[in-house]
Design a protein around this motif. Structure first.
Motif, PDB file in Angstrom:
ATOM      1  N   ILE A 465       0.849  -1.194   0.000  1.00 15.02           N
ATOM      2  CA  ILE A 465       0.000   0.000   0.000  1.00 15.02           C
ATOM      3  C   ILE A 465       0.884   1.242   0.000  1.00 15.02           C
ATOM      4  CG2 ILE A 465      -1.708   1.309   1.316  1.00 15.02           C
ATOM      5  CD1 ILE A 465      -2.827  -1.300   2.351  1.00 15.02           C
ATOM      6  N   THR A 466       0.700   2.079  -1.029  1.00 14.45           N
ATOM      7  CA  THR A 466       1.519   3.285  -1.155  1.00 14.45           C
ATOM      8  C   THR A 466       0.714   4.561  -0.934  1.00 14.45           C
ATOM      9  OG1 THR A 466       1.093   3.322  -3.547  1.00 14.45           O
ATOM     10  CG2 THR A 466       3.074   2.157  -2.781  1.00 14.45           C
ATOM     11  N   GLY A 467      -0.581   4.437  -0.737  1.00 15.23           N
ATOM     12  CA  GLY A 467      -1.382   5.632  -0.525  1.00 15.23           C
ATOM     13  C   GLY A 467      -2.860   5.319  -0.642  1.00 15.23           C
ATOM     14  N   VAL A 468      -3.641   6.355  -0.882  1.00 14.33           N
ATOM     15  CA  VAL A 468      -5.096   6.243  -0.954  1.00 14.33           C
ATOM     16  C   VAL A 468      -5.573   7.085  -2.136  1.00 14.33           C
ATOM     17  CG1 VAL A 468      -7.273   6.824   0.182  1.00 14.33           C
ATOM     18  CG2 VAL A 468      -5.426   5.825   1.508  1.00 14.33           C
ATOM     19  N   VAL A 469      -6.488   6.517  -2.918  1.00 16.75           N
ATOM     20  CA  VAL A 469      -7.143   7.266  -3.993  1.00 16.75           C
ATOM     21  C   VAL A 469      -8.608   7.441  -3.600  1.00 16.75           C
ATOM     22  CG1 VAL A 469      -7.598   5.142  -5.299  1.00 16.75           C
ATOM     23  CG2 VAL A 469      -7.677   7.346  -6.457  1.00 16.75           C
ATOM     24  N   ALA A 470      -9.126   8.651  -3.793  1.00 17.44           N
ATOM     25  CA  ALA A 470     -10.477   8.947  -3.327  1.00 17.44           C
ATOM     26  C   ALA A 470     -11.183   9.849  -4.330  1.00 17.44           C
ATOM     27  CB  ALA A 470     -10.440   9.614  -1.952  1.00 17.44           C
TER      28      ALA A 470
END
Length: 860
Positions: A465-470
């Protein structure tokens, strides 16, 4: 043997003298000086001894001359030997420096001649050669070898010399050697590369050989040779050839004129040909799709010498284009002339197609993201924005570049931040695969809006996991509509409850008003009359409040009706009067006389003024426990305006422009929804008016509601009678009525009051009893309650009207409900009158007189 694909150019000779040449020059000068010194010494000796020698016998007089001649002969001999040694040494040095290039036949002959003419002391020069030197007899016996030969065999000289060659070399075999001997004897020389296998170790070596026949008295007696060990070079060439053939990149060699010298199989496949020969038969310029591109390529390569990763377009055998990445070099000879081009070609046609599709997909994704109503954001694991779509500009007013690198939560409402951070941490920790959260965020203009975000984790190619997309959507308007719908539903439910309560109150209020009216007229003393009048006034006040509640709770009508601002405001004040008195807030209401009507929904206008009154009350209570509200209504031209101003703290100029925005509120969280003024603005706009806000002279806020006026209107709704507008001289005597009401108090009060006025009154409690009574009796007027249990008043009226027609067209409804205009108009067209509860008995008597003016009396 396969020809090598390329050959190296002979390096340019260094024009500066080498160390060997410098040493030879010094040695020559030393020899010359030594010989001159020897001659000088001999001459000096002859001259100095000349006088003494003359005294010796005559036959010794020639001795000095002989000494000089002898010294001169020795010098000539030494100079000759020195030249031979220098020549041999230079030949050896040339062999050592050019060991990678096999010596020529002439050089071998010179070497053998020098060896044969040299003395045994020069043998060490031959032994110092890196090349193999040997002499063998015709039957294969070894006669002479140098040190390099025995080093290869790892044997001493005695173990090699005078031994058969086949004892040390297993290949070529004796049979193979005898097979080529006849041709050698014919030509007496041979040059080439020989494959040799050593007998002792089995090791295979390659030698570049020059063989010459040894001739004595015209007969070939042996073979002398010079061989250079080219095993390493041969292995390098083999590896190069293997690499050349197995490279996936195309490799080519060509002349500047465009003739192809060599290509590898990868280039043959790249161009769609079957064999290398097909490609070599085509000129390099013919392989270019555009001949001008070839000319530019050659010109740039000739100018720069090297081109790296230059895109060119070639032509396959079938004529289709192939896009290549060319890296090439120009090779020059010792004079600087361009003699060869060599380079590699990488087929990037598929790569370019992939890049094209990737660009198209990226453009599609970009267009898709731009067209979405949601803003797309990407955050790293630290909660920093790494990507923000342009849609954020429309949603928040910020440019995407202004948010890149910012931390999550910098503009989120503090109460909503924990929920947002919880969703983010669960996604980055891998505890959830998706998450949804709603939060309030600050826009660039300083207002708050509500976002609904749907998010999921972002993974790299290793699954980390490298981040969050929203995706974030502005739901401010939908939330406003939901709140408005909720408020509307709540008001509808409240209105239904109020309507029911008001209806139930109207019946006892009617009785109270009627009885108090009777008691007031029958009172004997002033005190009793005053108390009865007070009861009557308070009952009338309660009746007005009930009427206001009914007007406010009534569902919105499909059509607007002419109403007056002052009447709507009075009803609003009646509903809010208790709260204002409790908070010690006085209201100064100052309507102008002769106000025109406005075409409006009275219920919706009441909602507007109730919101304004509530806001003013709450603003005052923020700074003190008492205050003042001033309301003024006036008419100007074709407009009617109403102002509501307070002496509260007022509205700050910085937020004045945004107070009508949805969810904008200056109250603390939970103190208000921020929808009140938004609803007011919406209602006023629907009525074709405007609502403005400014600072009041009292120090608080001033709201002005302006609506267009209508020229003509009636003050009362059609068919509704609340009082007698004109006195009637008609008496009630001689007429009869049938009163239908389920409230016994109403029946008793009306019967007693109207009977005292000479009217014949019969009373029943239901529609069923009325139908039974009407079957045997006739009445001038039927007075019926609208809401009756069982068969209601409307159903009774419809049944009588359909059966008897105009015989019962004089029908009076008494109702505690506020009927809509369409229902009233429908009853009026069919001859019915409507009297609103609660009513005074005098109002009912006046309405009956109006009806009896056109109806002859009937006997009961």
């Amino acid at each position: 043997m396969q020809a090598r694909p390329m050959s190296l150019q002979e390096p340019d000779r260094d024009q500066t003298p080498s160390q060997w040449e410098k040493l030879e020059r010094k040695e020559n000068r030393l020899w010359l000086h030594s010989l001159l010194l020897l001659l000088i010494l001999a001459g000096a000796l002859a001259i100095s001894a000349w006088g003494k020698l003359r005294e010796v016998p005559q036959h010794f007089g020639a001795v000095p001359i002989g000494i000089v001649v002898l010294v001169a002969l020795f010098g000539v001999y030494a100079w000759k030997e020195k030249r031979e040694i220098s020549e041999l040494r230079g030949f050896v040095r040339g062999l050592q420096q050019g060991s990678s290039v096999p010596p020529t036949e002439k050089q071998i002959e010179q070497l053998l001649d020098l060896v044969s003419r040299s003395q045994h002391g020069y043998r060490d020069l031959i032994d110092s050669l890196d090349h193999v030197v040997f002499t063998i007899s015709l039957d294969g016996g070894i006669q002479l070898v140098n040190r390099r030969f025995v080093e290869i065999l790892s044997l001493p000289f005695p173990a090699v010399v005078h031994h058969p060659l086949e004892e040390f070399i297993s290949e070529p075999t004796r049979e193979e050697a005898e097979h080529g001997l006849a041709r050698f004897l014919e030509r007496r020389c041979w040059t080439g590369v020989m494959r040799v296998r050593l007998a002792r170790t089995g090791e295979v070596r390659y030698f570049s050989c020059i063989l010459n026949a040894v001739v004595r008295e015209g007969q070939v007696t042996g073979i002398s040779g010079l061989a250079a060990d080219v095993t390493a070079q041969r292995e390098s060439e083999a590896r190069f050839t293997e690499l050349f053939d197995t490279l996936q990149e195309g490799v080519y060699f060509s002349t500047p004129e465009g003739r192809l010298l060599e290509v590898n199989p990868a280039l043959v496949r790249m161009l769609g040909y079957e064999t290398k020969e097909e490609v070599l038969a085509i000129g390099a310029q013919d392989l270019y799709l555009d001949a001008a591109e070839r000319k530019r390529h050659v010109a740039e390569l000739g100018k720069l010498g090297v081109l790296r990763e230059r895109e060119i377009t070639l032509k396959r055998k079938d004529g289709s284009p192939v896009r290549c990445l060319d890296s090439s070099t120009g090779v020059r000879d010792s004079s600087g002339r361009l003699v060869r081009f060599q380079g590699t070609l990488v087929d990037i046609t598929q790569h370019l197609e992939i890049k094209k599709r990737l660009r198209e997909e990226q453009e599609f994704v970009r267009r898709l993201i731009d067209s979405l109503p949601d803003a797309i954001v990407v955050l790293d694991t630290d909660g920093q924005y790494t990507y923000v779509s342009p849609r954020i500009r429309d949603l928040s007013g910020f440019e995407p570049e202004e948010l890149i690198g910012k931390k999550l939560g910098e503009r989120i409402y503090p109460d909503d931040l924990p929920a947002v951070e919880d969703v983010f941490h669960r996604l980055t920790a891998g505890e959830s695969v998706s998450g949804q959260v709603e939060y309030r965020t600050l826009q660039k203009n300083g207002s708050w809006c509500t976002f609904r975000a749907n998010a999921s984790p972002l993974f790299d190619d290793k699954g980390k996991i490298t981040g969050v997309v929203a995706s974030a959507r502005d739901v401010t308007e939908s939330r406003r509509l939901e709140q408005q719908l909720y408020q509307t539903e709540k008001l509808v439910a409240m209105g239904q409850m109020i309507a029911g309560v008001a209806h139930e109150l109207n019946n006892p209020l009617t009785a109270i008003i009627g009885i108090s009216d009777l008691l007031c007229g029958a009172a004997k003393d002033e005190r009793t009359r005053h108390q009865t009048d007070l009861i009557h006034q308070q009952a009338r006040r309660a009746a007005q409040i009930v009427q206001s509640l009914l007007a406010f709770s009534r569902p919105a009508s499909a059509q607007r009706a002419p109403v007056k601002f002052d009447q709507v405001i009075r009803r609003s004040l009646q509903l809010h009067e208790h709260s204002l008195q409790q908070d010690q807030i006085t209201v100064q209401f100052d309507p102008s006389p002769d106000l025109p009507y406005v075409d409006a929904d009275a219920n919706q206008l009441m909602q507007v003024f109730l919101n304004l009154l509530t806001n003013a009350e709450q603003a005052i209570l923020e700074i003190r426990d008492h205050g003042q509200i001033r309301i003024h209504v006036e008419h100007s031209g074709s407009k009617v305006s109403a102002t509501v101003e307070d002496d509260g703290p007022g509205i700050k100029p910085g937020i004045l422009a945004g107070i009508f925005d949805p969810f904008f509120t200056t109250k603390r969280p939970g103190g208000g929804t921020g929808l009140g003024l938004t609803i007011c603005l919406s209602i006023v706009k629907e009525h074709g008016g405007t609502i403005e806000v400014q600072t009041s002279p009292l120090g608080g806020a001033l709201f002005r509601v302006v609506l267009p006026a209508v020229e003509e209107a009636t003050a009362l709704q059609p068919g509704v009678q609340t009082k007698s507008n004109a006195a009637s001289s008609h008496t009630l005597s001689g007429h009869s009525i049938l009163l239908v009401d389920d409230e016994s108090s109403i029946r008793e009060l009306v019967q007693e009051s109207l009977s005292a006025r000479g009217l014949a009154v019969d009373c029943v409690a239901s529609s069923e009893d009325a139908l039974e009574r009407l079957a045997s009796h006739s009445y001038d007027v039927i007075v019926c309650d609208f809401n009756l249990p069982g068969l209601n008043g409307e159903q009774l009226f419809s049944r009588l009207h359909s059966v008897r027609g105009s015989d019962y067209q004089h029908f009076i409804f008494i109702t505690g409900e506020l009927l809509d205009p369409k229902t009233i108009e429908s009853f009026t067209q069919r001859g019915a009158r409507i009297l609103q509860k609660p009513f005074q008995l005098s109002e009912l008597a006046a309405l009956l007189r109006e009806v009896f003016d056109s109806v002859p009396s009937r006997a009961s």
